[in-house]
Design an enzyme around this catalytic site. Structure first.
Site, short mmCIF file in Angstrom:
data_model
loop_
_atom_site.label_atom_id
_atom_site.label_comp_id
_atom_site.label_asym_id
_atom_site.label_seq_id
_atom_site.Cartn_x
_atom_site.Cartn_y
_atom_site.Cartn_z
N ARG A 141 0.83 -1.21 0.00
CA ARG A 141 0.00 0.00 0.00
C ARG A 141 0.86 1.26 0.00
O ARG A 141 0.37 2.35 0.26
CB ARG A 141 -0.94 -0.02 1.21
CG ARG A 141 -1.95 -1.16 1.16
CD ARG A 141 -2.97 -1.06 2.28
NE ARG A 141 -2.39 -1.37 3.58
CZ ARG A 141 -2.44 -2.57 4.17
NH1 ARG A 141 -3.03 -3.58 3.55
NH2 ARG A 141 -1.92 -2.77 5.36
N CYS B 24 0.76 20.81 -9.58
CA CYS B 24 -0.71 20.75 -9.59
C CYS B 24 -1.16 19.30 -9.43
O CYS B 24 -1.97 18.99 -8.58
CB CYS B 24 -1.26 21.35 -10.88
SG CYS B 24 -0.92 23.11 -11.06
N ARG C 257 -4.16 18.68 -6.79
CA ARG C 257 -4.61 19.67 -5.80
C ARG C 257 -5.25 20.87 -6.46
O ARG C 257 -6.12 21.52 -5.90
CB ARG C 257 -3.44 20.10 -4.92
CG ARG C 257 -2.25 20.66 -5.72
CD ARG C 257 -1.77 22.00 -5.25
NE ARG C 257 -0.84 22.59 -6.22
CZ ARG C 257 -0.91 23.84 -6.64
NH1 ARG C 257 -1.87 24.64 -6.21
NH2 ARG C 257 -0.03 24.31 -7.50
N SER C 258 -4.80 21.20 -7.68
CA SER C 258 -5.33 22.35 -8.42
C SER C 258 -5.60 21.91 -9.85
O SER C 258 -4.69 21.44 -10.53
CB SER C 258 -4.31 23.50 -8.40
OG SER C 258 -4.77 24.60 -9.16
N ASP D 90 -7.11 22.97 -13.45
CA ASP D 90 -7.60 23.86 -14.51
C ASP D 90 -8.38 22.97 -15.47
O ASP D 90 -7.81 22.32 -16.33
CB ASP D 90 -6.40 24.53 -15.19
CG ASP D 90 -6.76 25.32 -16.44
OD1 ASP D 90 -7.94 25.34 -16.82
OD2 ASP D 90 -5.84 25.91 -17.04
N HIS E 103 -11.52 23.87 -10.97
CA HIS E 103 -11.99 25.20 -11.35
C HIS E 103 -12.02 25.43 -12.86
O HIS E 103 -11.28 24.82 -13.61
CB HIS E 103 -11.14 26.29 -10.68
CG HIS E 103 -9.67 26.13 -10.90
ND1 HIS E 103 -8.87 25.41 -10.02
CD2 HIS E 103 -8.84 26.56 -11.89
CE1 HIS E 103 -7.61 25.43 -10.46
NE2 HIS E 103 -7.57 26.12 -11.60
N ALA F 68 -3.73 30.88 -17.88
CA ALA F 68 -3.56 31.74 -16.71
C ALA F 68 -2.20 31.45 -16.09
O ALA F 68 -1.96 30.36 -15.59
CB ALA F 68 -4.68 31.50 -15.70
#
EC number: 2.1.1.45
Length: 266
Positions: free
Chosen positions: A129, A149, A169-170, A172, A210, A265
């Site tokens: 694991r 990201c 985590r982020s 686009d 987002h 961006a």
């Protein structure tokens, strides 16, 4: 045949329910927090069809990560410019993804090759694991041109099949995520091939999911299009995961709608 549309469903969810938020770039977004998508890789290669996705950039970027590279020159030499906006005058990005994947620094001054370690563990202890690769090195983030990201991924073996889960985590959603889905699906195929396994599922887990305010028109256009069946992947086998080339990757029957341009961006 019903075409799976987890990506388009997420776009629609964010358009309909997303919270307006400010962001690092000053552009503004609609955002939801926490979402998961899943593809069975036996059912096709998840290359988004509601717009054309630039496969060449995806493949070369993944090969660049696997090289452990931090300079855009190799990408540029192969006609890929997706990292140029973040590079310094010498083409350097700092200790970004590939550096962390291939040479994570230890306190003793040594380095860990997480990719080699992953494949060795899949062969010797597939039920572990702890088969994890992380690009999120807190101590190195200040030196990175862009914090990771897609930060962390884990492999899982069941019934001779290899599955991969990515934590992003982020996200686009319009520009970045179609690349990330295809990139990690391709990586899962490569790792499975090297470990003597069949590809299983690719699971994408997003944190801040987002749509930038200046991508809303493009997303609206994309969601007006009828999704098409996914293509399939043909992957030539190599001796090592570090030996693959662009020519080893063939996407078969990629039917897609036209590309949709949008600003990045930065």
């Amino acid at each position: 045949m019903t075409v799976p549309t987890p990506y388009e469903d997420l776009l629609r969810l964010v358009m309909d329910t997303g919270t307006p938020k400010a962001d690092r770039t000053g552009t503004g977004t609609k955002s939801v927090f926490g979402h998961q998508m899943r593809w069975n890789l036996a059912d096709g290669f998840p290359l988004i069809t509601t717009k054309k996705v630039h496969l060449k950039s995806i493949v070369y970027e993944l090969l660049w990560f696997l090289r452990g590279d931090s300079n855009v020159k190799w990408l540029q030499d192969n006609g890929v410019t997706i990292w140029d906006e973040w590079a310094d005058a010498d083409g350097e990005l700092g200790p970004v993804y590939g550096v962390q994947w291939r040479s994570w620094p230890t306190p003793s001054g040594e380095h860990i090759d997480q990719i080699t370690q992953t494949i060795e563990t899949l062969k010797s202890n597939p039920d572990s694991r702890r088969i994890i690769v992380s690009a999120w090195n807190v101590g190195d983030i200040p030196q990175m041109a862009l914090a990771p990201c897609h930060a962390f991924f884990q492999f899982y073996v069941a019934d001779g099949k290899l599955s991969c889960q990515l934590y992003q985590r982020s996200a686009d959603l319009f520009l970045g995520v179609p690349f990330n889905i295809a990139s990690y699906a391709l990586l899962t195929h490569m790792v499975a091939q090297q470990a003597g396994l069949e590809p299983g599922d690719f699971i994408w887990t997003g944190g801040d999911c987002h749509i930038y305010d200046n991508h809303v028109d493009q997303v609206t256009e994309q969601l007006s299009r009828e999704p098409l069946p996914y293509p399939t992947l043909k992957l030539n086998k190599r001796e090592s995961i570090f030996d693959y080339t662009f020519e080893d990757v063939e996407i078969v029957d990629y039917r897609h709608h036209p590309a949709i341009k949008a600003p990045v961006a930065v």
